[in-house]
Design a protein around this motif. Structure first.
Motif, PDB file in Angstrom:
ATOM      1  N   SER A  26       0.840  -1.211   0.000  1.00  0.00           N
ATOM      2  CA  SER A  26       0.000   0.000   0.000  1.00  0.00           C
ATOM      3  C   SER A  26       0.873   1.259   0.000  1.00  0.00           C
ATOM      4  O   SER A  26       2.068   1.206   0.305  1.00  0.00           O
ATOM      5  CB  SER A  26      -0.933  -0.007   1.209  1.00  0.00           C
ATOM      6  OG  SER A  26      -0.164  -0.146   2.369  1.00  0.00           O
ATOM      7  N   VAL A  27       0.215   2.399  -0.316  1.00  0.00           N
ATOM      8  CA  VAL A  27       0.984   3.652  -0.407  1.00  0.00           C
ATOM      9  C   VAL A  27       1.401   4.087   0.993  1.00  0.00           C
ATOM     10  O   VAL A  27       0.596   4.139   1.917  1.00  0.00           O
ATOM     11  CB  VAL A  27       0.153   4.761  -1.096  1.00  0.00           C
ATOM     12  CG1 VAL A  27       0.892   6.098  -1.035  1.00  0.00           C
ATOM     13  CG2 VAL A  27      -0.129   4.387  -2.538  1.00  0.00           C
ATOM     14  N   LEU A  28       2.697   4.418   1.107  1.00  0.00           N
ATOM     15  CA  LEU A  28       3.268   4.781   2.405  1.00  0.00           C
ATOM     16  C   LEU A  28       3.267   6.290   2.580  1.00  0.00           C
ATOM     17  O   LEU A  28       2.947   6.824   3.641  1.00  0.00           O
ATOM     18  CB  LEU A  28       4.708   4.255   2.426  1.00  0.00           C
ATOM     19  CG  LEU A  28       5.503   4.276   3.697  1.00  0.00           C
ATOM     20  CD1 LEU A  28       4.890   3.326   4.717  1.00  0.00           C
ATOM     21  CD2 LEU A  28       6.937   3.819   3.378  1.00  0.00           C
ATOM     22  N   ARG A  29       3.692   6.972   1.535  1.00  0.00           N
ATOM     23  CA  ARG A  29       3.756   8.437   1.596  1.00  0.00           C
ATOM     24  C   ARG A  29       3.848   9.015   0.194  1.00  0.00           C
ATOM     25  O   ARG A  29       4.095   8.302  -0.770  1.00  0.00           O
ATOM     26  CB  ARG A  29       4.939   8.895   2.447  1.00  0.00           C
ATOM     27  CG  ARG A  29       6.288   8.501   1.915  1.00  0.00           C
ATOM     28  CD  ARG A  29       7.360   8.599   2.978  1.00  0.00           C
ATOM     29  NE  ARG A  29       7.171   9.787   3.787  1.00  0.00           N
ATOM     30  CZ  ARG A  29       7.837  10.065   4.898  1.00  0.00           C
ATOM     31  NH1 ARG A  29       8.740   9.207   5.334  1.00  0.00           N
ATOM     32  NH2 ARG A  29       7.624  11.166   5.568  1.00  0.00           N
ATOM     33  N   GLN A  30       3.661  10.343   0.135  1.00  0.00           N
ATOM     34  CA  GLN A  30       3.769  11.055  -1.139  1.00  0.00           C
ATOM     35  C   GLN A  30       5.019  11.932  -1.083  1.00  0.00           C
ATOM     36  O   GLN A  30       5.372  12.452  -0.029  1.00  0.00           O
ATOM     37  CB  GLN A  30       2.542  11.946  -1.371  1.00  0.00           C
ATOM     38  CG  GLN A  30       1.220  11.200  -1.378  1.00  0.00           C
ATOM     39  CD  GLN A  30       0.978  10.430  -2.668  1.00  0.00           C
ATOM     40  OE1 GLN A  30       1.684  10.623  -3.661  1.00  0.00           O
ATOM     41  NE2 GLN A  30       0.007   9.546  -2.647  1.00  0.00           N
ATOM     42  N   VAL A  31       5.628  12.094  -2.240  1.00  0.00           N
ATOM     43  CA  VAL A  31       6.918  12.797  -2.281  1.00  0.00           C
ATOM     44  C   VAL A  31       6.936  13.728  -3.491  1.00  0.00           C
ATOM     45  O   VAL A  31       6.446  13.357  -4.562  1.00  0.00           O
ATOM     46  CB  VAL A  31       8.078  11.772  -2.427  1.00  0.00           C
ATOM     47  CG1 VAL A  31       9.429  12.455  -2.348  1.00  0.00           C
ATOM     48  CG2 VAL A  31       7.979  10.684  -1.374  1.00  0.00           C
ATOM     49  N   HIS A  32       7.526  14.904  -3.327  1.00  0.00           N
ATOM     50  CA  HIS A  32       7.689  15.793  -4.479  1.00  0.00           C
ATOM     51  C   HIS A  32       8.816  15.290  -5.375  1.00  0.00           C
ATOM     52  O   HIS A  32       9.861  14.858  -4.885  1.00  0.00           O
ATOM     53  CB  HIS A  32       7.997  17.223  -4.015  1.00  0.00           C
ATOM     54  CG  HIS A  32       6.770  17.979  -3.641  1.00  0.00           C
ATOM     55  ND1 HIS A  32       5.916  18.509  -4.586  1.00  0.00           N
ATOM     56  CD2 HIS A  32       6.237  18.262  -2.437  1.00  0.00           C
ATOM     57  CE1 HIS A  32       4.914  19.104  -3.980  1.00  0.00           C
ATOM     58  NE2 HIS A  32       5.077  18.971  -2.653  1.00  0.00           N
ATOM     59  N   GLU A  33       8.575  15.389  -6.673  1.00  0.00           N
ATOM     60  CA  GLU A  33       9.568  14.917  -7.647  1.00  0.00           C
ATOM     61  C   GLU A  33      10.309  16.110  -8.244  1.00  0.00           C
ATOM     62  O   GLU A  33       9.669  17.097  -8.659  1.00  0.00           O
ATOM     63  CB  GLU A  33       8.830  14.150  -8.757  1.00  0.00           C
ATOM     64  CG  GLU A  33       9.755  13.601  -9.807  1.00  0.00           C
ATOM     65  CD  GLU A  33       8.986  12.907 -10.931  1.00  0.00           C
ATOM     66  OE1 GLU A  33       7.734  12.816 -10.855  1.00  0.00           O
ATOM     67  OE2 GLU A  33       9.644  12.480 -11.886  1.00  0.00           O
ATOM     68  N   ALA A  34      11.628  16.007  -8.313  1.00  0.00           N
ATOM     69  CA  ALA A  34      12.415  17.133  -8.838  1.00  0.00           C
ATOM     70  C   ALA A  34      12.290  17.211 -10.350  1.00  0.00           C
ATOM     71  O   ALA A  34      12.540  16.231 -11.049  1.00  0.00           O
ATOM     72  CB  ALA A  34      13.877  16.959  -8.438  1.00  0.00           C
ATOM     73  N   ASP A  35      11.880  18.382 -10.842  1.00  0.00           N
ATOM     74  CA  ASP A  35      11.943  18.642 -12.280  1.00  0.00           C
ATOM     75  C   ASP A  35      13.197  19.470 -12.538  1.00  0.00           C
ATOM     76  O   ASP A  35      14.000  19.700 -11.626  1.00  0.00           O
ATOM     77  CB  ASP A  35      10.659  19.341 -12.751  1.00  0.00           C
ATOM     78  CG  ASP A  35      10.369  20.586 -11.922  1.00  0.00           C
ATOM     79  OD1 ASP A  35      11.303  21.074 -11.233  1.00  0.00           O
ATOM     80  OD2 ASP A  35       9.218  21.078 -11.939  1.00  0.00           O
ATOM     81  N   SER A  36      13.351  19.969 -13.759  1.00  0.00           N
ATOM     82  CA  SER A  36      14.624  20.641 -14.063  1.00  0.00           C
ATOM     83  C   SER A  36      14.793  21.916 -13.235  1.00  0.00           C
ATOM     84  O   SER A  36      15.909  22.272 -12.847  1.00  0.00           O
ATOM     85  CB  SER A  36      14.746  20.920 -15.559  1.00  0.00           C
ATOM     86  OG  SER A  36      13.694  21.754 -15.949  1.00  0.00           O
ATOM     87  N   ALA A  37      13.678  22.584 -12.897  1.00  0.00           N
ATOM     88  CA  ALA A  37      13.795  23.819 -12.095  1.00  0.00           C
ATOM     89  C   ALA A  37      14.299  23.487 -10.688  1.00  0.00           C
ATOM     90  O   ALA A  37      15.147  24.215 -10.127  1.00  0.00           O
ATOM     91  CB  ALA A  37      12.433  24.517 -12.023  1.00  0.00           C
ATOM     92  N   VAL A  38      13.804  22.387 -10.128  1.00  0.00           N
ATOM     93  CA  VAL A  38      14.237  22.001  -8.775  1.00  0.00           C
ATOM     94  C   VAL A  38      15.709  21.591  -8.799  1.00  0.00           C
ATOM     95  O   VAL A  38      16.501  21.982  -7.921  1.00  0.00           O
ATOM     96  CB  VAL A  38      13.351  20.847  -8.239  1.00  0.00           C
ATOM     97  CG1 VAL A  38      13.933  20.262  -6.961  1.00  0.00           C
ATOM     98  CG2 VAL A  38      11.929  21.329  -8.011  1.00  0.00           C
ATOM     99  N   VAL A  39      16.075  20.811  -9.811  1.00  0.00           N
ATOM    100  CA  VAL A  39      17.477  20.363  -9.903  1.00  0.00           C
ATOM    101  C   VAL A  39      18.387  21.592 -10.004  1.00  0.00           C
ATOM    102  O   VAL A  39      19.401  21.703  -9.302  1.00  0.00           O
ATOM    103  CB  VAL A  39      17.661  19.430 -11.123  1.00  0.00           C
ATOM    104  CG1 VAL A  39      19.142  19.167 -11.383  1.00  0.00           C
ATOM    105  CG2 VAL A  39      16.917  18.121 -10.895  1.00  0.00           C
ATOM    106  N   ASP A  40      17.974  22.534 -10.840  1.00  0.00           N
ATOM    107  CA  ASP A  40      18.809  23.729 -11.023  1.00  0.00           C
ATOM    108  C   ASP A  40      18.931  24.500  -9.704  1.00  0.00           C
ATOM    109  O   ASP A  40      20.020  24.927  -9.316  1.00  0.00           O
ATOM    110  CB  ASP A  40      18.195  24.610 -12.112  1.00  0.00           C
ATOM    111  CG  ASP A  40      19.097  25.778 -12.439  1.00  0.00           C
ATOM    112  OD1 ASP A  40      20.290  25.533 -12.736  1.00  0.00           O
ATOM    113  OD2 ASP A  40      18.639  26.936 -12.351  1.00  0.00           O
ATOM    114  N   ARG A  41      17.816  24.639  -9.012  1.00  0.00           N
ATOM    115  CA  ARG A  41      17.833  25.367  -7.741  1.00  0.00           C
ATOM    116  C   ARG A  41      18.771  24.676  -6.735  1.00  0.00           C
ATOM    117  O   ARG A  41      19.531  25.336  -6.022  1.00  0.00           O
ATOM    118  CB  ARG A  41      16.399  25.410  -7.201  1.00  0.00           C
ATOM    119  CG  ARG A  41      16.193  26.360  -6.079  1.00  0.00           C
ATOM    120  CD  ARG A  41      14.700  26.573  -5.865  1.00  0.00           C
ATOM    121  NE  ARG A  41      14.464  27.057  -4.522  1.00  0.00           N
ATOM    122  CZ  ARG A  41      13.278  27.317  -4.006  1.00  0.00           C
ATOM    123  NH1 ARG A  41      12.188  27.120  -4.741  1.00  0.00           N
ATOM    124  NH2 ARG A  41      13.149  27.755  -2.776  1.00  0.00           N
ATOM    125  N   ALA A  42      18.743  23.344  -6.696  1.00  0.00           N
ATOM    126  CA  ALA A  42      19.591  22.610  -5.747  1.00  0.00           C
ATOM    127  C   ALA A  42      21.067  22.762  -6.112  1.00  0.00           C
ATOM    128  O   ALA A  42      21.919  22.975  -5.238  1.00  0.00           O
ATOM    129  CB  ALA A  42      19.190  21.130  -5.735  1.00  0.00           C
TER     130      ALA A  42
END
Ligand code: 6OD
Length: 466
Positions: A26-42
């Motif tokens: 069963s589903v345990l948790r939800q997580v945000h997925e990094a797109d190119s904007a998130v990767v760039d920010r990191a």
């Protein structure tokens, strides 16, 4: 909901994906997925933090490593719970290996780095010495099988060497990385030195392709490793890879059979066989072959099944059980799904025999609780059988002869050879594989070498006539 940790802040950006509980499906948790904007920010956050972090004396960075180890110990129970939730690992293993190794990794690399001298070579009239500089920003891509152990194994030397990092845990196992981000904030680590982003392979790909990334460390499949290598080749960036394996165990008739069976049970079935170091091919000297097979199969039936990490991985392992049957194997035990474990991602611990060495079952990495056992007649034949693989990560030798132990260990084509034991680790030793099992070595000063680059300074000293 898990959010990225970038520049010391929680960032809720990008689409959302589910993480599943391998015990129930069963589903345990939800997580945000990094797109190119998130990767760039990191990556930008890491780039901004890197110079200040690199400028600290290594003794101060080592002190930060010890604070992180203290922070891990302070959140020990939370980390154990998070790791078990994502993976379904046994409590005992998580309490005694996975989480303690996180703290031990930071303490070990604090010591190793702070005590490491720079090289200096002095000839009459010439002094050459080296200074080491961090790479800058390192992408740390972590697998799902030992999420916390392997993340910290990479992070500790990267950080103490003076790099800022962007970590991407596996999409299956983000929870202990999320707690580690909290620990970084709790101990007050300078913002941006550690950034954690989540996502699938696409996020990892965006990260390694980012022009602001100066090096990549990755543990996972050989296929993904070679894709990463292609991605960074135009920018000629260093990579450190620990990849697939098809590890051999060689069991001689002169061994202590009780120890060999015990050790082999561990080397095949620990973590549901989902450790890169697990043994999948066993070669047993003919006089003890029947007895060894019978004892191993009996012990396999007493092993508590552990879930595979995902429905997809379980399907892959089961497809190899089917393949063994279709290739004509004799199934000594297992070969299916445990009767009482239809929910979740369980498979039976499995021992098979009777397949040819070039069968797919005996050549491809399965990464489940399974091994094939074959007899051999001579020491040379055993070595040849063990070495007949595209992979070369680890091997084990079980023998009562000291001479044979050294002779065979030195002929095995593997980065790591254990004699009369398995997975005993000294964190100062080089760790990694040959052939398709990887490139580079981590561990001890070898990790520090990967995460930094030396500049050699040579000075001509004029002779004084005074
Ligand atoms: O124990 C370690 O240091 C290590 N690197 C283990 C790797 C296991 C791979 O699955």
């Amino acid at each position: 909901m898990l959010t990225h940790f970038i520049g010391g802040e929680q960032v809720a950006q990008g689409p959302v994906f589910p993480v599943y509980d391998p015990v129930t499906g069963s589903v345990l948790r939800q997580v945000h997925e990094a797109d190119s904007a998130v990767v760039d920010r990191a990556v930008q956050a890491a780039r901004a933090a890197a110079p200040g972090w690199a400028a600290l004396p290594v003794t101060e960075r080592a002190a930060w490593m010890r604070r992180l180890a203290d922070g891990i110990e302070a959140r020990f129970d939370d980390l154990v719970a998070a790791e078990i939730a994502d993976t379904g690992k046994p409590l005992e293993q998580t309490r005694t290996l996975d989480i303690p190794r996180g703290a031990a990794n930071f303490r070990a690399f604090a010591e190793i780095a702070a005590q490491r001298p720079d090289d200096a070579f002095h000839l009459p009239g010439v002094l050459s010495y080296t200074v080491r500089r961090p790479l800058g920003v390192v992408a740390v891509i972590v697998p799902w099988n030992l999420p916390f152990l392997l993340m910290t194994w990479k992070l500790a030397p990267a950080l103490v060497a003076g790099n800022a990092v962007v970590v991407k845990p596996s999409e299956n196992t983000p929870s202990s990385a999320a707690l580690f981000a909290e620990i970084c904030a709790e101990v007050g680590l300078p913002a941006g030195v550690v950034n954690v982003i989540y996502g699938y392979g696409t996020a990892g790909q965006l990260l390694v392709e980012h022009p602001g990334v100066d090096g990549v460390t990755f543990t996972g499949s050989t296929r993904t490793g070679s894709t990463i290598m292609r991605s960074v080749s135009d920018r000629v960036k260093p990579v450190s890879f620990e990849l697939g394996g098809k590890n051999a165990g060689v069991i001689f008739a002169d061994c202590d059979l009780d120890r060999a069976v015990d050790g082999t049970v561990k080397s095949v079935f620990t973590n549901g066989g989902q450790v890169c170091l697990c043994t999948e091919r066993l070669y047993v000297e003919r006089p003890i072959f029947e007895e060894f097979c019978a004892r191993l199969a009996a012990r396999a039936q007493t092993v508590e099944p552990q879930p595979m990490i995902s429905a997809e991985h379980r399907q892959k392992v089961l497809s190899y059980y089917e393949l063994a049957r279709s290739e004509g194997a004799k199934i000594l035990t297992g070969g299916g799904v445990p009767a009482d474990r239809e929910a979740g991602y369980f498979v039976e611990p499995t021992v098979v025999t009777g397949l040819s060495e070039d069968s797919r079952f005996n050549t491809e990495e399965i990464f489940g609780p399974v091994c094939h056992v074959a007899p051999f007649d001579t020491e040379s034949q055993a070595v040849d059988l063990a070495n007949a693989s595209e992979y070369g990560l680890a091997a084990t030798v079980w023998t009562g002869s000291l001479d044979r132990a050294h002779r065979v260990a030195q002929r095995l084509e593997a980065g790591l050879v254990w004699v009369n034991t398995w997975y005993l680790r000294d964190l100062r030793t080089p760790f990694g594989g040959v052939k398709l099992s990887g490139i580079g070595r981590e561990g001890g000063t070898q990790s520090l070498d990967f995460y930094s680059e030396p500049t050699t300074i040579t000075i001509k000293l004029e002779q004084s006539d005074a």
